[in-house]
Design a protein around this motif. Structure first.
Motif, PDB file in Angstrom:
ATOM      1  N   ASN A 154       0.855  -1.174   0.000  1.00  0.00           N
ATOM      2  CA  ASN A 154       0.000   0.000   0.000  1.00  0.00           C
ATOM      3  C   ASN A 154       0.898   1.233   0.000  1.00  0.00           C
ATOM      4  N   PRO A 155       0.348   2.403  -0.278  1.00  0.00           N
ATOM      5  CA  PRO A 155       1.164   3.627  -0.246  1.00  0.00           C
ATOM      6  C   PRO A 155       1.867   3.854   1.093  1.00  0.00           C
ATOM      7  N   ASP A 156       1.295   3.335   2.188  1.00  0.00           N
ATOM      8  CA  ASP A 156       1.920   3.532   3.500  1.00  0.00           C
ATOM      9  C   ASP A 156       2.989   2.482   3.822  1.00  0.00           C
ATOM     10  N   GLY A 157       3.264   1.592   2.880  1.00  0.00           N
ATOM     11  CA  GLY A 157       4.305   0.592   3.075  1.00  0.00           C
ATOM     12  C   GLY A 157       3.838  -0.726   3.657  1.00  0.00           C
ATOM     13  N   THR A 158       2.595  -0.798   4.117  1.00  0.00           N
ATOM     14  CA  THR A 158       2.061  -2.072   4.601  1.00  0.00           C
ATOM     15  C   THR A 158       1.668  -2.923   3.398  1.00  0.00           C
ATOM     16  N   PRO A 159       1.662  -4.239   3.549  1.00  0.00           N
ATOM     17  CA  PRO A 159       1.302  -5.070   2.396  1.00  0.00           C
ATOM     18  C   PRO A 159      -0.164  -4.870   1.998  1.00  0.00           C
ATOM     19  N   GLY A 160      -0.381  -4.632   0.711  1.00  0.00           N
ATOM     20  CA  GLY A 160      -1.728  -4.525   0.161  1.00  0.00           C
ATOM     21  C   GLY A 160      -2.157  -5.820  -0.499  1.00  0.00           C
ATOM     22  N   TYR A 161      -1.169  -6.619  -0.891  1.00  0.00           N
ATOM     23  CA  TYR A 161      -1.434  -7.889  -1.574  1.00  0.00           C
ATOM     24  C   TYR A 161      -0.208  -8.779  -1.428  1.00  0.00           C
ATOM     25  N   ILE A 162      -0.437 -10.021  -1.059  1.00  0.00           N
ATOM     26  CA  ILE A 162       0.623 -11.028  -1.066  1.00  0.00           C
ATOM     27  C   ILE A 162       0.088 -12.248  -1.780  1.00  0.00           C
ATOM     28  N   GLU A 163       1.016 -13.048  -2.296  1.00  0.00           N
ATOM     29  CA  GLU A 163       0.569 -14.210  -3.062  1.00  0.00           C
ATOM     30  C   GLU A 163       1.474 -15.399  -2.778  1.00  0.00           C
ATOM     31  N   PHE A 164       0.825 -16.538  -2.610  1.00  0.00           N
ATOM     32  CA  PHE A 164       1.489 -17.818  -2.415  1.00  0.00           C
ATOM     33  C   PHE A 164       1.265 -18.681  -3.641  1.00  0.00           C
ATOM     34  N   ARG A 165       2.191 -19.575  -3.949  1.00  0.00           N
ATOM     35  CA  ARG A 165       1.984 -20.655  -4.923  1.00  0.00           C
ATOM     36  C   ARG A 165       1.807 -21.915  -4.087  1.00  0.00           C
ATOM     37  N   VAL A 166       0.678 -22.593  -4.265  1.00  0.00           N
ATOM     38  CA  VAL A 166       0.299 -23.677  -3.378  1.00  0.00           C
ATOM     39  C   VAL A 166       0.150 -24.996  -4.131  1.00  0.00           C
ATOM     40  N   GLY A 167       0.712 -26.046  -3.570  1.00  0.00           N
ATOM     41  CA  GLY A 167       0.479 -27.407  -4.038  1.00  0.00           C
ATOM     42  C   GLY A 167       1.216 -27.782  -5.304  1.00  0.00           C
ATOM     43  N   ASP A 168       0.927 -28.993  -5.764  1.00  0.00           N
ATOM     44  CA  ASP A 168       1.600 -29.568  -6.929  1.00  0.00           C
ATOM     45  C   ASP A 168       1.393 -28.749  -8.192  1.00  0.00           C
ATOM     46  N   PHE A 169       0.245 -28.088  -8.310  1.00  0.00           N
ATOM     47  CA  PHE A 169      -0.046 -27.322  -9.518  1.00  0.00           C
ATOM     48  C   PHE A 169       0.271 -25.840  -9.360  1.00  0.00           C
ATOM     49  N   GLN A 170       0.830 -25.489  -8.195  1.00  0.00           N
ATOM     50  CA  GLN A 170       1.250 -24.106  -7.944  1.00  0.00           C
ATOM     51  C   GLN A 170       0.108 -23.108  -8.149  1.00  0.00           C
TER      52      GLN A 170
END
Length: 161
Positions: free
Chosen positions: A36-52
């Motif tokens: 976010n503009p204030d430096g806090t995370p606005g979005y995070i993403e994981f790749r999960v499992g065998d199919f990512q």
């Protein structure tokens, strides 16, 4: 029309705390982050499992208007976003969220199917220089999603880890 699972987005008031919780549950850290503009995370993403498959945690301030606290949206990759949206609406779905540019070529829309389910669709180009994204996009049909609304947030990604 639906080429493959693209992303499931969960919303959180505290993305950092949600990221810590999912890191513990999944045993992996997020591989992608946009602040976010204030430096806090606005979005995070994981790749999960065998199919990512992609699990995105989105700052709740970016939630599509009318999204309930417990609602998540699964986005399916499509080649023709406008045409796919038109086809879904013609088949009896109702508009949930119009086509929105999420930044850097990432676009989403969503409908409510005749049975009450939210169906998200998205398209985006492969990301240059990111071999995993290129392979996932071209071979498996997966793509990345970003938080809604403020495109300026989307322009400042940094690697996590």
């Amino acid at each position: 029309m639906l080429r493959g699972l693209s992303n499931i987005s969960f919303y959180a008031d505290d993305v950092a705390a949600a990221g810590d919780w999912y890191t513990d549950i999944l045993g992996i850290a997020p591989y992608f982050r946009r602040d976010n503009p204030d430096g806090t995370p606005g979005y995070i993403e994981f790749r999960v499992g065998d199919f990512q498959h992609e699990l995105g945690i989105v700052d709740r301030t970016y939630a599509i208007p009318g999204t309930s606290r417990s609602e998540s949206i699964t986005f399916w990759h499509v080649d023709d976003l406008a045409g796919s949206l038109e086809k879904l609406l013609a088949a009896g779905a109702t508009l949930h969220d119009e086509i929105r540019a999420r930044g850097e070529g990432f676009n989403t829309a969503s409908v409510v199917d005749p049975f009450g389910n939210v169906l998200g669709i998205m398209n985006n180009p492969p990301l240059p220089g990111d071999a995993r994204a290129d392979v996932m996009f071209h071979v498996l049909g997966y793509c990345r999603g970003f938080p809604p609304e403020r495109a300026e947030v989307l322009r400042h990604a940094r690697p996590v880890g």
